[in-house]
Every structure is written in structure tokens, then in C-alpha cells.
Design an enzyme around this catalytic site. Structure first.
Site, PDB file in Angstrom:
ATOM      1  N   ALA A  13      21.478 -42.556  30.486  1.00 45.37           N
ATOM      2  CA  ALA A  13      21.624 -42.859  29.125  1.00 45.37           C
ATOM      3  C   ALA A  13      21.444 -41.460  28.292  1.00 45.37           C
ATOM      4  CB  ALA A  13      20.562 -43.956  28.543  1.00 45.37           C
ATOM      5  N   GLY A  17      24.313 -37.396  30.818  1.00 43.80           N
ATOM      6  CA  GLY A  17      24.999 -38.603  31.551  1.00 43.80           C
ATOM      7  C   GLY A  17      25.896 -39.276  30.743  1.00 43.80           C
ATOM      8  N   ARG A  92      10.047 -30.073  29.459  1.00 43.98           N
ATOM      9  CA  ARG A  92       8.772 -29.392  28.910  1.00 43.98           C
ATOM     10  C   ARG A  92       8.611 -29.629  27.345  1.00 43.98           C
ATOM     11  NH1 ARG A  92       8.029 -24.041  31.575  1.00 43.98           N
ATOM     12  NH2 ARG A  92       5.801 -24.221  31.753  1.00 43.98           N
ATOM     13  N   ASN A 105       7.391 -34.179  36.821  1.00 46.20           N
ATOM     14  CA  ASN A 105       8.602 -34.154  37.763  1.00 46.20           C
ATOM     15  C   ASN A 105       8.247 -34.588  38.983  1.00 46.20           C
ATOM     16  OD1 ASN A 105      10.956 -33.655  35.858  1.00 46.20           O
ATOM     17  ND2 ASN A 105       9.654 -31.903  35.022  1.00 46.20           N
ATOM     18  N   GLN A 112      12.114 -40.750  43.750  1.00 44.40           N
ATOM     19  CA  GLN A 112      13.434 -40.759  43.814  1.00 44.40           C
ATOM     20  C   GLN A 112      13.732 -40.247  45.432  1.00 44.40           C
ATOM     21  OE1 GLN A 112      15.418 -39.096  40.484  1.00 44.40           O
ATOM     22  NE2 GLN A 112      14.729 -40.619  39.197  1.00 44.40           N
ATOM     23  N   VAL A 129      20.016 -31.661  38.909  1.00 48.09           N
ATOM     24  CA  VAL A 129      20.477 -31.114  37.653  1.00 48.09           C
ATOM     25  C   VAL A 129      19.259 -31.099  36.649  1.00 48.09           C
ATOM     26  CG1 VAL A 129      21.803 -31.482  35.566  1.00 48.09           C
ATOM     27  CG2 VAL A 129      22.775 -32.069  37.583  1.00 48.09           C
ATOM     28  N   ASN A 131      15.766 -30.187  35.173  1.00 54.55           N
ATOM     29  CA  ASN A 131      14.873 -29.110  35.276  1.00 54.55           C
ATOM     30  C   ASN A 131      13.358 -29.478  35.602  1.00 54.55           C
ATOM     31  OD1 ASN A 131      16.731 -26.917  35.365  1.00 54.55           O
ATOM     32  ND2 ASN A 131      16.904 -27.396  32.896  1.00 54.55           N
ATOM     33  N   ASP A 159      25.682 -21.961  35.318  1.00 52.94           N
ATOM     34  CA  ASP A 159      25.433 -20.383  35.292  1.00 52.94           C
ATOM     35  C   ASP A 159      26.454 -19.544  35.698  1.00 52.94           C
ATOM     36  OD1 ASP A 159      22.292 -20.953  34.231  1.00 52.94           O
ATOM     37  OD2 ASP A 159      22.313 -21.711  36.504  1.00 52.94           O
ATOM     38  N   HIS A 187      17.411 -21.418  38.831  1.00 52.39           N
ATOM     39  CA  HIS A 187      18.033 -21.863  37.585  1.00 52.39           C
ATOM     40  C   HIS A 187      17.097 -21.767  36.607  1.00 52.39           C
ATOM     41  CE1 HIS A 187      20.169 -23.746  34.511  1.00 52.39           C
ATOM     42  NE2 HIS A 187      19.210 -24.928  34.307  1.00 52.39           N
TER      43      HIS A 187
HETATM   44  P1  NAX Z   1      18.188 -36.267  27.776  1.00 52.23           P
HETATM   45  O1  NAX Z   1      16.944 -36.206  27.379  1.00 52.23           O
HETATM   46  O2  NAX Z   1      19.555 -36.340  26.912  1.00 52.23           O
HETATM   47  O3  NAX Z   1      18.654 -37.414  28.807  1.00 52.23           O
HETATM   48  C1  NAX Z   1      17.519 -37.432  30.049  1.00 52.23           C
HETATM   49  C2  NAX Z   1      17.510 -39.147  30.367  1.00 52.23           C
HETATM   50  O4  NAX Z   1      16.766 -38.990  31.635  1.00 52.23           O
HETATM   51  C3  NAX Z   1      17.071 -39.945  29.319  1.00 52.23           C
HETATM   52  O5  NAX Z   1      17.963 -40.812  28.980  1.00 52.23           O
HETATM   53  C4  NAX Z   1      15.783 -40.405  29.866  1.00 52.23           C
HETATM   54  O6  NAX Z   1      15.486 -42.140  29.709  1.00 52.23           O
HETATM   55  C5  NAX Z   1      16.058 -40.355  31.520  1.00 52.23           C
HETATM   56  N1  NAX Z   1      14.945 -40.284  32.568  1.00 52.23           N
HETATM   57  C6  NAX Z   1      13.898 -39.870  32.298  1.00 52.23           C
HETATM   58  N2  NAX Z   1      13.037 -40.080  33.335  1.00 52.23           N
HETATM   59  C7  NAX Z   1      13.885 -40.737  33.998  1.00 52.23           C
HETATM   60  C8  NAX Z   1      13.569 -41.319  35.343  1.00 52.23           C
HETATM   61  N3  NAX Z   1      12.406 -41.301  36.180  1.00 52.23           N
HETATM   62  N4  NAX Z   1      14.726 -41.967  36.113  1.00 52.23           N
HETATM   63  C9  NAX Z   1      15.884 -41.949  35.432  1.00 52.23           C
HETATM   64  N5  NAX Z   1      16.109 -41.547  34.050  1.00 52.23           N
HETATM   65  C10 NAX Z   1      15.120 -40.773  33.698  1.00 52.23           C
HETATM   66  O7  NAX Z   1      18.517 -34.868  28.560  1.00 52.23           O
HETATM   67  P2  NAX Z   1      19.778 -33.983  29.068  1.00 52.23           P
HETATM   68  O8  NAX Z   1      20.417 -33.328  27.964  1.00 52.23           O
HETATM   69  O9  NAX Z   1      20.814 -35.035  29.591  1.00 52.23           O
HETATM   70  O10 NAX Z   1      19.521 -33.220  30.176  1.00 52.23           O
HETATM   71  C11 NAX Z   1      18.988 -33.713  31.486  1.00 52.23           C
HETATM   72  C12 NAX Z   1      18.161 -32.691  32.404  1.00 52.23           C
HETATM   73  O11 NAX Z   1      19.270 -31.614  32.828  1.00 52.23           O
HETATM   74  C13 NAX Z   1      17.017 -31.877  31.838  1.00 52.23           C
HETATM   75  O12 NAX Z   1      16.128 -31.791  32.520  1.00 52.23           O
HETATM   76  C14 NAX Z   1      17.686 -30.444  31.160  1.00 52.23           C
HETATM   77  O13 NAX Z   1      16.683 -29.519  31.107  1.00 52.23           O
HETATM   78  C15 NAX Z   1      18.694 -30.460  32.532  1.00 52.23           C
HETATM   79  N6  NAX Z   1      19.595 -29.428  32.381  1.00 52.23           N
HETATM   80  C16 NAX Z   1      19.987 -28.672  33.604  1.00 52.23           C
HETATM   81  C17 NAX Z   1      21.138 -27.695  33.575  1.00 52.23           C
HETATM   82  C18 NAX Z   1      21.319 -26.913  34.938  1.00 52.23           C
HETATM   83  O14 NAX Z   1      22.326 -26.087  34.787  1.00 52.23           O
HETATM   84  N7  NAX Z   1      20.517 -27.210  35.904  1.00 52.23           N
HETATM   85  C19 NAX Z   1      21.910 -27.213  32.378  1.00 52.23           C
HETATM   86  C20 NAX Z   1      21.673 -28.383  31.231  1.00 52.23           C
HETATM   87  C21 NAX Z   1      20.412 -28.948  31.218  1.00 52.23           C
HETATM   88  O15 NAX Z   1      19.624 -28.267  30.625  1.00 52.23           O
END
Ligand code: NAX
Length: 327
Positions: A13, A17, A92, A105, A112, A129, A131, A159, A187
Site C-alpha cells: 500500500a 507498491g 529512519r 528493520n 519475513q 528494496v 532500506n 542507482d 545502496h
Molecule cells: P512508503 O512509506 O510509501 O510505503 C511503505 C509501506 O510498507 C507502507 O504501506 C507500510 O505500511 C508498509 N510496511 C511497513 N512495515 C511493513 C511490514 N512489516 N510488512 C509489510 N508492509 C510493511 O515507502 P515507499 O516510498 O514505498 O518506500 C519503501 C522502501 O523503499 C523504503 O524503505 C525506502 O527507503 C526504500 N527505497 C529503496 C530504494 C532502493 O533503491 N533500494 C529507492 C527508493 C526507496 O527510497
């Protein structure tokens, strides 16, 4: 007979996603011949929002989409999963120390990983994905001793794609002219985008740009692009992150093109002096559904220093999660 592939997306959500699910359902993850079943994992308070996204997915009438499940239970969500996109993570927040972040985390990626271990299909492939992606992948992997370690990867493809675009812009060439780009390490802001093996129309990219640009503009621009997006958009990268996740899994399953490679954080086999077992970004090709680290590249002193710095950060993260009992 074509099997339906079950793709589990955590954080379904969230904003990544939302950008990701429609592309998976439309066939861009695995190809236009592969039917998919989606499994959406969310925390209880976000299940309703995930249901809304599922309604929209229904409303697209995607020919390849064979079903959508939504759950807040990892065991159910990963049951029979062939691909797991671990997007949901604990971000964070202000004043949060690194130890707190890693611990929060660990509370997500440990369970998971176990759920994947106990419930996923034998051919499960995991892309983290959320962080800190590399270390979250390490935590998930150590909670899944029955799954081959190589199935746990973390995303540096965004990246990599950012680096391609920055270089293409600098040289005024289409990205298709560029091959053999590499992101090394974590990353994070310490990542090292390497132009010394990158080729542009048969020439080495590092020789086509000024040293100063490479050092003072290119490397920091790529490494800090995420922050620049937040500054401009008021929200972090979402569609580009989803796009990179699609690219990563697509290439993992279907192979990388002959004569080129890509970047992915995969468990180190000790190549290039990266401690074995760390999930670090390397130049990789995919053959027969497996990532292989490109071997035999010469690393000069400039690159060595930067690779070591980023890998050093990964070692610190690993030691921190070890001390917390998370691996
Ligand atoms: P959002 O905050 O929009 O969405 C995260 C979602 O994860 C929320 O809907 C939350 O309810 C859900 N969630 C939290 N804990 C959970 C759990 N235990 N089980 C299932 N769902 C859970 O974040 P969004 O912008 O979608 O980013 C998601 C992640 O991607 C972040 O950690 C972000 O830092 C990371 N990213 C990684 C990137 C990469 O290149 N590796 C780049 C983009 C992004 O910054």
C-alpha cells in the site's frame, strides 16, 4: 504449459507498491507470456488501503493477472511465492540512531525471512528494496537457512539506472549507447558508480569525461540522487524505484543481454576483496536464472579506495546487526 508465477509484494500500500503492482500485473516483470498471481503483504492498519489498490488492479482487467490475495500474515503472503519483492520497511525518523533503525528493520526482515524459508516455493527469488536494503537482505537471508543464499538480493538497479542517465546526459548520447556500468557496495551515499569499465560506443567512459566531473559531479550526483528527488518532489523516489525493481527481477529471470552487465547487490563469494557473505553491489550478469559476478576487472587505486569505503560501511552494518542478535 505455462505456470502462473506468484509474486509477493510487501509494503503493497506504499508509494513504491502503487507504482510497482500495475507493472507486475501487466506482465512487465516476467514477460508477456507469464501469468501472475499477486500477494500483497501489509501491516494491519494498511490492509484497507491495499484492498483499494487491489480494486484498481481488478479494474485494469489485465489479461495476465490470475488473482490477488491480501494479508497481514507473512506465512500466508509468502505461501508458494516464486518472487518476493520486499518493499515495506521501517524508515529512519528524526533522531533515530542507526542501531534503532537496524533493530526495527530486523523485526520486519527476520520474520519475513523465516516465513519465506518455511512457506515459499523452491525457486523463490527475493529482492529487497526497503532500506537499509543490503543489510535487510542479510537479515532475511540468515533467517532462511533452507533457501540458497544466492536467492537473496538487494536493489542497486536504481542507482545503476541513475548513473546511466547522468552519463548519457553528460555525453549527449542515448542510454542505449552505454554498456557495462557498475555500482559497487552499499545502496547508500557511500556507493561507488564506476566509469572505468563502462563503455560508450566502444570507448571507456572515464576517458570521455573530465576527471573532475567524474569525481566531483558524477559520483555525488548519483549517490545523492535520492535526497535530490525528495527535495524536489517532497516525497522519495517511487516510480523510478519500482522501475528498477522490475528491471532487476526481469533480468534475473530472463538473463542480461550478451556483451553487457548490470548492477545488483548479491551475496559476495569473496570477489574483489568483498568479505564473503556480505550482500554488496557488483557488476553482474544473469545466466540460466542465476546472478554471476563479473570476474577479472582491474581495479585501480581510485576505485579501490571507494569500493573499500562502501564495503567497510556494509561490514559495520553487518557487525551491528550481529551484535543485536539479528543474524
Ligand atoms: P512508503 O512509506 O510509501 O510505503 C511503505 C509501506 O510498507 C507502507 O504501506 C507500510 O505500511 C508498509 N510496511 C511497513 N512495515 C511493513 C511490514 N512489516 N510488512 C509489510 N508492509 C510493511 O515507502 P515507499 O516510498 O514505498 O518506500 C519503501 C522502501 O523503499 C523504503 O524503505 C525506502 O527507503 C526504500 N527505497 C529503496 C530504494 C532502493 O533503491 N533500494 C529507492 C527508493 C526507496 O527510497
Amino acid at each position: 504449459i505455462v505456470m502462473t508465477v506468484k509474486v509477493t509484494v510487501t509494503g503493497a500500500a506504499g508509494q513504491i507498491g502503487y507504482a510497482l503492482l500495475f507493472r507486475v500485473a501487466s506482465g512487465q516483470l516476467l514477460g508477456a507470456d507469464t501469468p501472475v498471481k499477486l500477494s500483497l503483504l501489509e501491516i494491519p492498519q494498511a490492509v484497507k488501503a491495499a484492498e483499494g489498490t487491489a480494486m484498481e488492479l481488478d479494474d485494469c482487467a489485465f489479461p495476465l493477472l490470475r488473482g490477488i490475495e491480501i494479508s497481514d500474515d507473512p506465512a500466508k503472503a509468502f505461501d508458494g511465492a516464486n518472487v518476493a519483492l520486499l518493499v515495506g520497511a521501517r524508515p529512519r525518523t528524526k533522531g533515530m540512531e542507526r542501531g534503532d533503525l537496524l533493530e526495527a528493520n530486523g523485526g520486519i526482515f527476520g520474520p519475513q525471512g523465516r516465513a519465506i524459508n518455511d512457506n515459499a516455493a523452491d525457486d523463490i527469488r527475493v529482492l529487497v528494496v526497503g532500506n537499509p536494503a543490503n543489510t535487510n537482505a542479510l537479515i532475511a537471508r540468515s533467517a532462511a537457512p533452507d533457501v540458497p543464499a544466492e536467492r537473496f538480493t538487494a536493489m542497486t538497479r536504481l542507482d545503476h539506472n541513475r548513473a546511466l542517465s547522468q552519463l548519457a546526459g553528460k555525453l549527449s548520447v542515448p542510454v542505449t549507447e552505454i554498456s557495462k556500468m557498475t555500482i559497487w557496495g552499499n545502496h547508500s551515499a557511500t556507493q561507488y558508480p564506476d566509469l572505468f569499465h563502462t563503455e560508450v560506443g566502444g570507448k571507456v567512459a572515464a576517458e570521455l569525461v573530465e576527471e573532475e566531473w567524474l569525481r566531483d559531479t558524477f559520483i555525488p550526483t548519483v549517490a545523492k540522487r535520492g535526497a535530490a528527488i525528495i527535495e524536489a518532489r517532497g516525497a522519495s523516489s517511487a516510480a523510478s524505484a519500482a522501475n528498477a525493481a522490475i528491471d532487476h527481477v526481469h533480468d534475473w529471470v530472463n538473463g542480461t543481454p550478451e556483451g553487457d552487465w548490470t548492477s545488483a547487490a548479491v551475496p559476495s563469494d569473496g570477489s574483489y576483496g568483498v568479505p564473503e557473505g556480505l550482500i554488496s553491489s557488483f557488476p553482474v550478469v544473469s545466466r540460466n536464472g542465476r546472478w554471476e559476478i563479473v570476474q577479472g576487472l582491474e581495479i585501480d587505486a581510485f576505485s579501490r579506495e571507494r569500493i573499500d569505503a562502501s564495503v567497510g560501511e556494509l561490514v559495520e552494518e553487518r557487525d551491528a546487526v550481529k551484535a543485536l542478535g539479528l543474524i
